[in-house]
Each structure stands twice: as C-alpha cells, then as structure tokens.
Design an enzyme around this catalytic site. Structure first.
Site, PDB file in Angstrom:
ATOM      1  N   THR A  44      14.275  -6.758   4.061  1.00 50.55           N
ATOM      2  CA  THR A  44      15.397  -7.882   3.118  1.00 50.55           C
ATOM      3  C   THR A  44      15.799  -6.682   1.682  1.00 50.55           C
ATOM      4  OG1 THR A  44      14.267  -8.832   1.940  1.00 50.55           O
ATOM      5  CG2 THR A  44      14.679  -9.838   4.064  1.00 50.55           C
ATOM      6  N   ILE A 108      10.249  -9.058   1.111  1.00 50.10           N
ATOM      7  CA  ILE A 108      11.398  -9.269  -0.241  1.00 50.10           C
ATOM      8  C   ILE A 108      10.807  -8.960  -1.188  1.00 50.10           C
ATOM      9  CG2 ILE A 108       9.439 -11.071  -0.553  1.00 50.10           C
ATOM     10  CD1 ILE A 108      11.448 -13.135  -0.889  1.00 50.10           C
ATOM     11  N   ILE A 139       6.070  -7.197  -0.601  1.00 49.48           N
ATOM     12  CA  ILE A 139       6.941  -6.876  -2.178  1.00 49.48           C
ATOM     13  C   ILE A 139       7.563  -5.907  -1.896  1.00 49.48           C
ATOM     14  CG2 ILE A 139       7.165  -7.251  -4.231  1.00 49.48           C
ATOM     15  CD1 ILE A 139       5.749  -9.926  -2.335  1.00 49.48           C
ATOM     16  N   LYS A 140       8.746  -5.628  -2.003  1.00 50.09           N
ATOM     17  CA  LYS A 140       9.957  -4.978  -2.187  1.00 50.09           C
ATOM     18  C   LYS A 140      10.445  -4.106  -4.137  1.00 50.09           C
ATOM     19  CE  LYS A 140      13.641  -3.090   0.195  1.00 50.09           C
ATOM     20  NZ  LYS A 140      14.954  -3.645   1.743  1.00 50.09           N
ATOM     21  N   ILE A 141       9.548  -3.394  -4.098  1.00 44.67           N
ATOM     22  CA  ILE A 141       9.816  -2.990  -5.896  1.00 44.67           C
ATOM     23  C   ILE A 141      10.979  -1.734  -6.171  1.00 44.67           C
ATOM     24  CG2 ILE A 141       8.598  -2.506  -7.740  1.00 44.67           C
ATOM     25  CD1 ILE A 141       6.241  -4.290  -6.991  1.00 44.67           C
TER      26      ILE A 141
END
Length: 371
Positions: A44, A108, A139-141
């Site tokens: 996402t 996310i 976790i998207k960074i």
C-alpha cells in the site's frame, strides 16, 4: 496446464498486489486473488489509501465511530489504514506460515510528510508496527537520505521493513548497507534475526517515463534506439548489486546467524507507455528471489497473456551496462534522472497524503465530527 502467474511463482518471483481497500478484504477479493492469481502479498501507499477511502465502500461505520469520538483527520487515517492492514495480515497469515515469513506480507507506509525527518520516521514506524501488531506486516520507509538511518534503527528494533522509492544503484547500495547495519545492531541487542525481514523496492516504469522524455528531446537516432530500455536495465543492474552485496563476508556472517536477505522488489511495474507490451516490467525482470508488486491491471494482463521464460536478469548484465553507458553517450545524466524521480516520488506521495487528509476530514464532518 499452468497459468502464467503460476509459472512466475515457479521461477521464484513472489507476486504481490499493489493495492488494498476494505472492499477487497470484505468481499473475499483478496482470498480469491491468493487462490487464483498466485498473489502472496500486498503493498500500500498513500495514493492507494486516498483512492480507497475516496471511492470505496465499507468505511462509513468506522468513520462515524471516529467522528463521534472527535478524532482528527490524522488520527482517523491512522485507525482506518492500520485496521485495513491488520485485517489483510489475517487473510495472508496462512501464506506467511507456509513460506516461513518470506511472503504473506502487507506493507503500510509512514507518513510521507516525515520523509526528511529521521527521528519522526523511526517513531512512527514503531507506532505502526505495534498498532498493526501482526508479524507479517511490513513498515514502508522511503529511501531518502533521512530515511536511511531510520531504516537501520527500525531494523535494529526487530521491525520488518519495506524500503520504498529506490531509483539509483548508489542509493540502493546505501539501502543494503542500512539493512545490514540494522541487522548487526539487532544481533547485538539479542533479537532473533530470522524474524526480521526486508524488501528493497526498486522503481521501474517511472525511470523509462523520465528517460524517454529526455531521449525525445535529444532527438537523434542513437537516442531513439535507447527508448524504453533504461528501466529494465537499471533494475537488472540492481539485481547484480544485490548478488554482490549479499555474497559479501559481512552479509554471509549475518545470514549464517539466521538473517534473511533483503529481497529486491520491482515496483512501479504498470506500463505507462501504451506502445509497450503491458507485461514488460514483469516478463523482463524474472529472477529468483524477487518480488514483483503489480497493480491489478498488470496482474490480470500477466495472467491472461504473460509469456514467462526463465531467468531474464542474470544473463543480461552486460547488455544492461551497455544501455546505461549508451544513455551517458547521448547526453542523458542518469544521476540527475534518479534524483528527480526520488524528489518527485516523495512529492507525489505527500500530495496524495494531503488528499487523503482532506477526504477523511470531509467524511468526519459529514458524519458529525470535527475536522
């Protein structure tokens, strides 16, 4: 008879859907894609959630409850998106178990407004991880300069990370270093390295869009001959770098201690130029141990008529270097291309984030809450 998506999976490519909405969760669509399209994960981003909330059904009850509590737009976004991701994680839990944590992942993203703030990114990554509270979350960074130390510290805390918005080989090398450094710190802190996973999202089609615009402006035959070749070449060289870095003594020591490689993920694989094959960024980037995250339109095109051969990457390094050298020869500054794309990528996500804030604020107001 096997389908193209099955063939892709058999070649070691994990198919992830680049989309999520509450409708996909509640209607059984995600379950169907797992069963019939070999989908083993979901990504996402702010644009996806902005579209889901603006145009999708299924959010009304939660928005009304949040409005009744007087939630702000940002608080509501956090609740809505973490709920969707948690529920999607539940759906993908059997895939996660069957692949010992490699797939069954749902990503996310931290707020794009934090893309240049290291500590705020670290803090929100931890907050998202604890709120979703599922081991198969990612976790998207973003791989901005400020994002790199945030990636290291998040991995060091035992949190699995999807590094996004990678365009250049130089930045990709820094991303791999950030991951390995994070693993070393996690190991020193006593974390089980086998539980920490990561992918590095290398963007493809946007590279061609920017490079082809510059080639058209140059206007020579030599420039025209390079049209629509940069994106695939750049990604293939990323895989070459991946093989080199994860074959290093430093990486091997961590892998021997139970760590997993940070898999390359091909992102932005929807074809934007209608003159190109609509499966181009899938069929030309088949390589073992990769992820290809596709918009549904691309996924369906691959399922319908994708021609999946074997490994299309590792034997093509010389050609890929030739393309990049050729771009320099005709006057394309590829370093500038990738920097422009990173800056634009962050800005596009910030714009989508603000649109999402406005959409949710309006929904809260309509439901009787304050902005």
């Amino acid at each position: 008879m096997t389908t193209p998506t099955q063939q892709l999976s058999e070649q070691g490519v994990s198919i992830w859907l680049d989309d999520l909405s509450r409708q996909r969760i509640t209607t059984g669509n995600l379950v169907d894609l797992i069963a019939h399209r070999n989908v083993v994960g979901v990504t996402t981003n702010p644009t996806i959630f902005a579209n889901a909330v603006a145009h999708g059904d299924g959010y009304e009850q939660q928005v009304a409850e949040l409005a009744a509590k007087g939630a702000s737009a940002d608080d509501a976004i956090f609740e809505i998106t973490t709920t969707d991701v948690r529920n999607a994680c539940e759906i993908f839990a059997p895939v996660y178990e069957a692949t010992t944590g490699q797939d069954g992942r749902v990503s996310i993203e931290v707020s794009p407004d934090l893309a240049h703030d290291t500590q705020a990114t670290i803090d929100q990554a931890a907050q998202l991880w604890s709120t979703v509270d599922r081991p198969n979350a990612f976790i998207k960074i973003p791989a901005t300069k400020a994002g790199l130390p945030a990636i290291t510290e998040t991995i060091a805390a035992g949190i699995s990370v999807n590094v996004t918005l990678i365009f250049s080989l130089a930045r990709y090398a820094e991303v791999i270093d950030a991951y390995l450094t994070g693993l070393q710190k996690a190991q020193a802190a006593g974390h089980d390295l086998a539980q920490i996973h990561s992918v590095a999202s290398f963007f493809v089609s946007r590279v061609d869009t920017e490079v082809d615009k510059r080639l058209a402006a140059i206007g020579t035959d030599a420039a025209a001959a390079l049209k629509s070749k940069a994106g695939v070449a750049n990604a293939r060289l990323a895989y070459e770098l991946y093989e080199k870095e994860f074959g290093s003594d430093r990486a091997k020591a961590l892998l021997d201690a139970g760590a997993t490689v940070q898999r390359p993920l091909w992102a932005s694989t929807g074809v934007k130029d209608p003159s190109l094959p609509d499966t181009l960024y899938v069929t030309e980037l088949v390589a073992p141990g990769t992820v290809n995250t596709m918009p549904e339109k691309t996924l369906e095109a691959v399922f319908d008529h994708g021609e999946i051969g074997g490994d299309a990457v590792t034997g093509a390094y010389a050609d890929a270097h030739g393309v990049i050298d050729g771009l320099a020869a005709v006057g394309v500054d590829f370093d500038d291309v990738t920097q422009v794309l990173e800056d634009e990528g962050v800005e596009k996500f910030i714009t989508s984030w603000h649109e999402l804030q406005e959409t949710v604020a309006q929904a809260l107001t309509s439901a009787g809450g304050a902005r």
